[in-house]
Motif scaffolding. Structure first.
Motif, PDB file in Angstrom:
ATOM      1  N   SER A  65      46.404  88.738   0.243  1.00  0.00           N
ATOM      2  CA  SER A  65      47.721  89.424  -0.559  1.00  0.00           C
ATOM      3  C   SER A  65      48.198  90.484  -0.073  1.00  0.00           C
ATOM      4  CB  SER A  65      47.370  89.129  -2.101  1.00  0.00           C
ATOM      5  OG  SER A  65      47.353  87.328  -2.280  1.00  0.00           O
ATOM      6  N   GLN A  66      47.218  91.686   0.805  1.00  0.00           N
ATOM      7  CA  GLN A  66      47.309  93.200   1.384  1.00  0.00           C
ATOM      8  C   GLN A  66      49.189  93.240   1.476  1.00  0.00           C
ATOM      9  OE1 GLN A  66      44.932  95.602   1.908  1.00  0.00           O
ATOM     10  NE2 GLN A  66      43.752  93.904   3.126  1.00  0.00           N
ATOM     11  N   TRP A  68      50.281  96.133   2.533  1.00  0.00           N
ATOM     12  CA  TRP A  68      50.107  97.259   2.829  1.00  0.00           C
ATOM     13  C   TRP A  68      49.058  97.352   3.745  1.00  0.00           C
ATOM     14  CZ3 TRP A  68      48.482  98.676  -2.566  1.00  0.00           C
ATOM     15  CH2 TRP A  68      46.927  98.166  -3.308  1.00  0.00           C
ATOM     16  N   ARG A  75      49.223 104.236   2.821  1.00  0.00           N
ATOM     17  CA  ARG A  75      50.412 102.777   2.243  1.00  0.00           C
ATOM     18  C   ARG A  75      51.587 102.812   3.002  1.00  0.00           C
ATOM     19  NH1 ARG A  75      46.694 101.944  -2.781  1.00  0.00           N
ATOM     20  NH2 ARG A  75      44.513 101.907  -2.250  1.00  0.00           N
ATOM     21  N   VAL A  95      54.001  88.492  -5.455  1.00  0.00           N
ATOM     22  CA  VAL A  95      52.161  88.815  -4.562  1.00  0.00           C
ATOM     23  C   VAL A  95      51.208  87.693  -5.799  1.00  0.00           C
ATOM     24  CG1 VAL A  95      50.626  90.703  -4.727  1.00  0.00           C
ATOM     25  CG2 VAL A  95      52.459  90.763  -3.734  1.00  0.00           C
ATOM     26  N   ARG A 162      48.302  96.839  -8.430  1.00  0.00           N
ATOM     27  CA  ARG A 162      49.031  97.413  -7.839  1.00  0.00           C
ATOM     28  C   ARG A 162      49.236  97.552  -6.409  1.00  0.00           C
ATOM     29  NH1 ARG A 162      49.318 101.731  -8.077  1.00  0.00           N
ATOM     30  NH2 ARG A 162      47.628 102.975  -6.907  1.00  0.00           N
ATOM     31  N   GLN A 163      49.528  96.269  -6.319  1.00  0.00           N
ATOM     32  CA  GLN A 163      50.318  95.887  -4.948  1.00  0.00           C
ATOM     33  C   GLN A 163      51.766  95.765  -5.683  1.00  0.00           C
ATOM     34  OE1 GLN A 163      47.978  92.292  -4.111  1.00  0.00           O
ATOM     35  NE2 GLN A 163      46.963  93.412  -2.249  1.00  0.00           N
TER      36      GLN A 163
END
Length: 226
Positions: A65-66, A68, A75, A95, A162-163
């Motif tokens: 699921s990134q 970035w 990033r 996300v 964090r995402q």
């Protein structure tokens, strides 16, 4: 997971940039929501709060699921997500990670075994995750003295939060950002196949998150990081 399997999933990333025909029929064609999921996850996330159930939703598939990618140690938004944020006035971005994520497991293995050799294409996509795993463990935010299943779920949850924070801080993103972990195997203590809200616009406190959910909406909220 083998390198060949990872390359196969890399080839499937980011293919859906616009809503499907059914999305257009339900939402009139204007994309208002975006769901970022892992290509290895089997769950559907279309109806998760705070998505508009009648709005057009686009889905983007990214390893773990990134949202970035790394550019000169920074990033930045992936091109597919940047395209959508510039083209549409997105109201909501989800996300969605999943607790039994082989990609996160591979990132953890690479963190603890630095002598692993992986193809350059895989390395470029997994390295941002390795750095977040390193950050999670070395900062003490994720404790490793637990069963492997719990550790992996903790890392997935940390990465999702964090995402969410990354998207909240992105200048081109003005949407409400929510992070979910789909519990594949009941590690959150409930029934398997349940999505748990773990972050909303960067807020992670469980009780605060529960207070943000509108009355009448069935949303499971939990954390395995504490």
């Amino acid at each position: 997971m083998t390198n060949d399997t990872l390359l196969e999933f890399l080839d499937r990333e980011g293919r859906s940039l616009e809503p499907t025909d059914s999305d257009r029929e339900s939402g009139g064609g204007a994309v208002v929501g975006l769901v970022v999921t892992c290509p290895m996850a089997q769950q559907t996330s279309r109806q998760l709060w705070p998505l508009d159930p009648i709005g057009a939703v686009s889905n983007v598939s990214r390893l773990a699921s990134q949202p970035w990618k790394s550019v000169e140690d920074n990033r930045v938004l992936t091109p597919d997500i940047a395209h959508l944020t510039h083209r549409h006035e997105l109201e909501t971005i989800l996300v969605v990670g999943h607790s039994d994520c082989d990609v996160v497991a591979d990132a953890y293995d690479e963190y603890v075994a630095t002598d692993q050799t992986v193809p350059a294409g895989v390395e470029a996509r997994v390295e941002p995750l390795v750095s977040v795993v390193r950050e999670a463990i070395e900062s003490g935010h994720v404790e490793t003295d637990c069963p492997q299943e719990t550790l992996l779920a903790r890392l997935v949850e940390y990465i999702v939060t964090r995402q969410v924070e990354f998207l909240v801080q992105s200048e081109s993103v003005t949407a409400t950002i929510a992070g979910y972990v789909h519990d594949d195997d009941g590690v959150y203590g409930g029934f398997p196949d349940t999505p748990y809200l773990v972050s909303l616009n960067g807020e992670r406190d469980v009780e605060t998150l529960r207070s943000r959910v509108p009355e009448g909406r069935d949303v499971a909220v939990a954390s395995v990081r504490s």
